[in-house]
Scaffold this active site. Structure first.
Site, PDB file in Angstrom:
ATOM      1  N   SER A   1      -3.589   6.770   5.097  1.00 38.43           N
ATOM      2  CA  SER A   1      -3.882   8.006   5.829  1.00 38.43           C
ATOM      3  C   SER A   1      -4.978   7.756   6.849  1.00 38.43           C
ATOM      4  O   SER A   1      -5.814   6.864   6.672  1.00 38.43           O
ATOM      5  CB  SER A   1      -4.333   9.090   4.840  1.00 38.43           C
ATOM      6  OG  SER A   1      -5.480   8.662   4.137  1.00 38.43           O
TER       7      SER A   1
ATOM      8  N   LYS B   1       0.900  -1.161   0.000  1.00 37.91           N
ATOM      9  CA  LYS B   1       0.000   0.000   0.000  1.00 37.91           C
ATOM     10  C   LYS B   1       0.937   1.210   0.000  1.00 37.91           C
ATOM     11  O   LYS B   1       1.617   1.470   1.007  1.00 37.91           O
ATOM     12  CB  LYS B   1      -0.914  -0.022   1.233  1.00 37.91           C
ATOM     13  CG  LYS B   1      -1.732   1.256   1.377  1.00 37.91           C
ATOM     14  CD  LYS B   1      -3.151   1.016   1.800  1.00 37.91           C
ATOM     15  CE  LYS B   1      -3.875   2.347   2.008  1.00 37.91           C
ATOM     16  NZ  LYS B   1      -5.310   2.244   1.759  1.00 37.91           N
TER      17      LYS B   1
HETATM   18  N1  LIG Z   1     -16.368  -8.354   2.455  1.00 35.03           N
HETATM   19  C1  LIG Z   1     -16.366  -7.809   3.667  1.00 35.03           C
HETATM   20  N2  LIG Z   1     -16.474  -8.562   4.763  1.00 35.03           N
HETATM   21  C2  LIG Z   1     -16.480  -7.987   5.993  1.00 35.03           C
HETATM   22  N3  LIG Z   1     -16.333  -6.679   6.213  1.00 35.03           N
HETATM   23  C3  LIG Z   1     -16.214  -5.886   5.159  1.00 35.03           C
HETATM   24  C4  LIG Z   1     -16.221  -6.412   3.837  1.00 35.03           C
HETATM   25  N4  LIG Z   1     -16.070  -5.380   2.970  1.00 35.03           N
HETATM   26  C5  LIG Z   1     -15.973  -4.276   3.723  1.00 35.03           C
HETATM   27  N5  LIG Z   1     -16.051  -4.569   5.041  1.00 35.03           N
HETATM   28  C6  LIG Z   1     -15.965  -3.624   6.167  1.00 35.03           C
HETATM   29  O1  LIG Z   1     -16.168  -2.325   5.647  1.00 35.03           O
HETATM   30  C7  LIG Z   1     -15.166  -1.415   6.107  1.00 35.03           C
HETATM   31  C8  LIG Z   1     -14.389  -0.858   4.940  1.00 35.03           C
HETATM   32  O2  LIG Z   1     -13.604  -1.891   4.332  1.00 35.03           O
HETATM   33  P1  LIG Z   1     -12.098  -1.662   3.947  1.00 35.03           P
HETATM   34  O3  LIG Z   1     -11.356  -1.091   5.101  1.00 35.03           O
HETATM   35  O4  LIG Z   1     -11.593  -2.930   3.391  1.00 35.03           O
HETATM   36  O5  LIG Z   1     -12.266  -0.513   2.847  1.00 35.03           O
HETATM   37  P2  LIG Z   1     -11.153   0.163   1.922  1.00 35.03           P
HETATM   38  O6  LIG Z   1     -11.748   0.230   0.574  1.00 35.03           O
HETATM   39  O7  LIG Z   1      -9.884  -0.568   2.065  1.00 35.03           O
HETATM   40  O8  LIG Z   1     -11.003   1.643   2.491  1.00 35.03           O
HETATM   41  P3  LIG Z   1      -9.752   2.673   2.324  1.00 35.03           P
HETATM   42  O9  LIG Z   1     -10.094   3.579   1.190  1.00 35.03           O
HETATM   43  O10 LIG Z   1      -9.730   3.375   3.635  1.00 35.03           O
HETATM   44  O11 LIG Z   1      -8.516   1.900   2.078  1.00 35.03           O
HETATM   45  C9  LIG Z   1     -14.297  -2.192   7.076  1.00 35.03           C
HETATM   46  O12 LIG Z   1     -14.745  -1.961   8.375  1.00 35.03           O
HETATM   47  C10 LIG Z   1     -14.521  -3.621   6.717  1.00 35.03           C
HETATM   48  O13 LIG Z   1     -14.369  -4.459   7.786  1.00 35.03           O
HETATM   49  C1  LIG Z   2      -8.907   8.055   5.065  1.00 32.87           C
HETATM   50  C2  LIG Z   2      -9.336   6.901   4.189  1.00 32.87           C
HETATM   51  N1  LIG Z   2      -9.445   5.738   5.025  1.00 32.87           N
HETATM   52  C3  LIG Z   2      -8.362   6.644   3.019  1.00 32.87           C
HETATM   53  C4  LIG Z   2      -8.228   7.835   2.075  1.00 32.87           C
HETATM   54  C5  LIG Z   2      -9.504   8.111   1.330  1.00 32.87           C
HETATM   55  C6  LIG Z   2      -9.427   9.308   0.456  1.00 32.87           C
HETATM   56  C7  LIG Z   2     -10.746   9.644  -0.181  1.00 32.87           C
HETATM   57  C8  LIG Z   2     -10.728  10.962  -0.840  1.00 32.87           C
HETATM   58  C9  LIG Z   2     -12.018  11.276  -1.548  1.00 32.87           C
HETATM   59  O1  LIG Z   2     -12.465  10.520  -2.402  1.00 32.87           O
HETATM   60  O2  LIG Z   2     -12.603  12.313  -1.232  1.00 32.87           O
HETATM   61  N2  LIG Z   2      -7.060   6.303   3.529  1.00 32.87           N
HETATM   62  C10 LIG Z   2      -6.394   5.137   3.210  1.00 32.87           C
HETATM   63  O3  LIG Z   2      -6.869   4.356   2.377  1.00 32.87           O
HETATM   64  O4  LIG Z   2      -5.306   4.934   3.811  1.00 32.87           O
HETATM   65 MG   LIG Z   3      -8.043   0.082   2.747  1.00 31.85          MG
END
Ligand SMILES: Nc1ncnc2c1ncn2[C@@H]1O[C@H](COP(=O)(O)OP(=O)(O)OP(=O)(O)O)[C@@H](O)[C@H]1O
Ligand SMILES: C[C@H](N)[C@@H](CCCCCC(=O)O)NC(=O)O
Ligand SMILES: [Mg+2]
Length: 297
Positions: free
Chosen positions: A76, A72
């Site tokens: 943030s 990654k």
């Molecule tokens: N398939 C899944 N099973 C269980 N929980 C999920 C699933 N998909 C999403 N979630 C829950 O939804 C939330 C967001 O998921 P995740 O952190 O993977 O998103 P992300 O796309 O990686 O976000 P970011 O942009 O912050 O990286 C988390 O709390 C996660 O546990």
């Molecule tokens: C803070 C969030 N959880 C994420 C960053 C998301 C940026 C979204 C910006 C937007 O679409 O407005 N950070 C991360 O994936 O580490």
């Molecule tokens: Mg994520």
């Protein structure tokens, strides 16, 4: 240990720049021969990228016996070591216990904002040329690379450099996690078009998981998937399982999460086949022109 610490310091120091300093100038970077991997993105933040990226790593390890590399570039809004940090969830969800979180995530900023804005809060800007070089280096290590973006496809690392810019520079196929229910069609079709415009030819979509209370809307998710496939002319590889990750520092709970995830993900056969094709292949043609890897932000 000294070497590892030096590597972490070196990497982070190179990627951060004092604000208003221009990014590093064009430098020739060696092409990553035999590179293979995928870039996990989404239509927005909190769509399940970390769940999927860590789950892909666990699945790959169970299928091949060896963990892939997981990266990654920037996270943030979280602290190192916190159980909600992507660095922590990628490490434990992916079964990468021998790694430090700083091996998986290159830069961390505390504000819960896009990498561009979160870096600016700390008076730095992200050196995209260095990020790109680091991607090439990680792709050259002989393991397939699973990259997780931050937020959705168009979220910026720097003013003119988004998640798609990096995926395109690294010539990685993109897997977009889409929200499964109402509101997903426009966001997902738009994200696919944007990724194509940014020079990513190999794109697939996977629908995010349905929580237990949403399962009665399974049919709606299937309809959305079909409409997205038609409208964006993109493969939609199925729907992710819903398996919440542990929220505590408990290696047994994480091991159990990985086993459940792998078992459930193995049944999403289109997804597994798509991944197998991208993480296994040795794609030397992609390296024919390395100049695209070196343009500035
Ligand atoms: N398939 C899944 N099973 C269980 N929980 C999920 C699933 N998909 C999403 N979630 C829950 O939804 C939330 C967001 O998921 P995740 O952190 O993977 O998103 P992300 O796309 O990686 O976000 P970011 O942009 O912050 O990286 C988390 O709390 C996660 O546990
Ligand atoms: C803070 C969030 N959880 C994420 C960053 C998301 C940026 C979204 C910006 C937007 O679409 O407005 N950070 C991360 O994936 O580490
Ligand atoms: Mg994520």
């Amino acid at each position: 240990m000294l070497t590892i610490n030096y590597f972490i310091w070196f990497t982070q120091d190179c990627l951060r720049e004092v604000k208003f300093v221009m990014p590093a100038s064009k430098t020739n970077v060696e092409c990553a021969a035999n590179k293979k991997g995928i870039f996990v993105s989404s239509t927005g933040t909190e769509q399940g990228k970390t769940i999927l990226a860590s789950g892909i790593a666990a699945w790959w390890k169970s299928v091949t016996g060896a963990a892939p590399a997981v990266w990654k570039p920037v996270q943030s809004g979280v602290q190192w070591g916190a159980s909600n940090a992507d660095s922590y969830r990628l490490k434990w969800g992916g079964g990468l216990e021998d790694k430090q979180e700083q091996d998986i995530v290159s830069l961390a900023f505390s504000a819960p904002l896009s990498p561009l804005a979160a870096a600016a809060r700390e008076n730095v800007s992200i050196n995209c040329a260095a990020l790109r070089r680091e991607g090439i280096t990680r792709l050259s290590q002989g393991l397939p690379l699973v990259v997780e973006g931050a937020g959705g496809v168009a979220v910026p690392f720097a003013n003119t450099y988004t998640m798609c810019s990096l995926a395109s520079d690294l010539e990685l196929p993109m897997l977009i996690v889409a929200q499964p229910l109402l509101g997903t069609i426009s966001h997902t079709v738009t994200a696919v078009h944007y990724a194509r415009e940014q020079g990513i030819p190999d794109i697939a979509v996977v629908m995010g998981g349905l929580a237990p209370e949403q399962l009665e809307r399974e049919h709606e998710c299937e309809e959305n998937a079909q409409i997205i496939a038609e409208q964006a002319q993109v493969p939609v590889l199925g729907r992710l399982p819903w398996i919440p990750q542990p929220v505590m520092h408990d290696p047994h709970a994480w091991s159990s999460w990985r086993a459940q995830w792998v078992e459930a993900m193995s049944r999403v056969s289109l997804l597994c086949d798509w991944l197998m094709g991208r993480m296994n292949e040795v794609n030397k043609e992609r390296c024919a022109d390395s100049s695209s890897l070196t343009s500035d932000c």
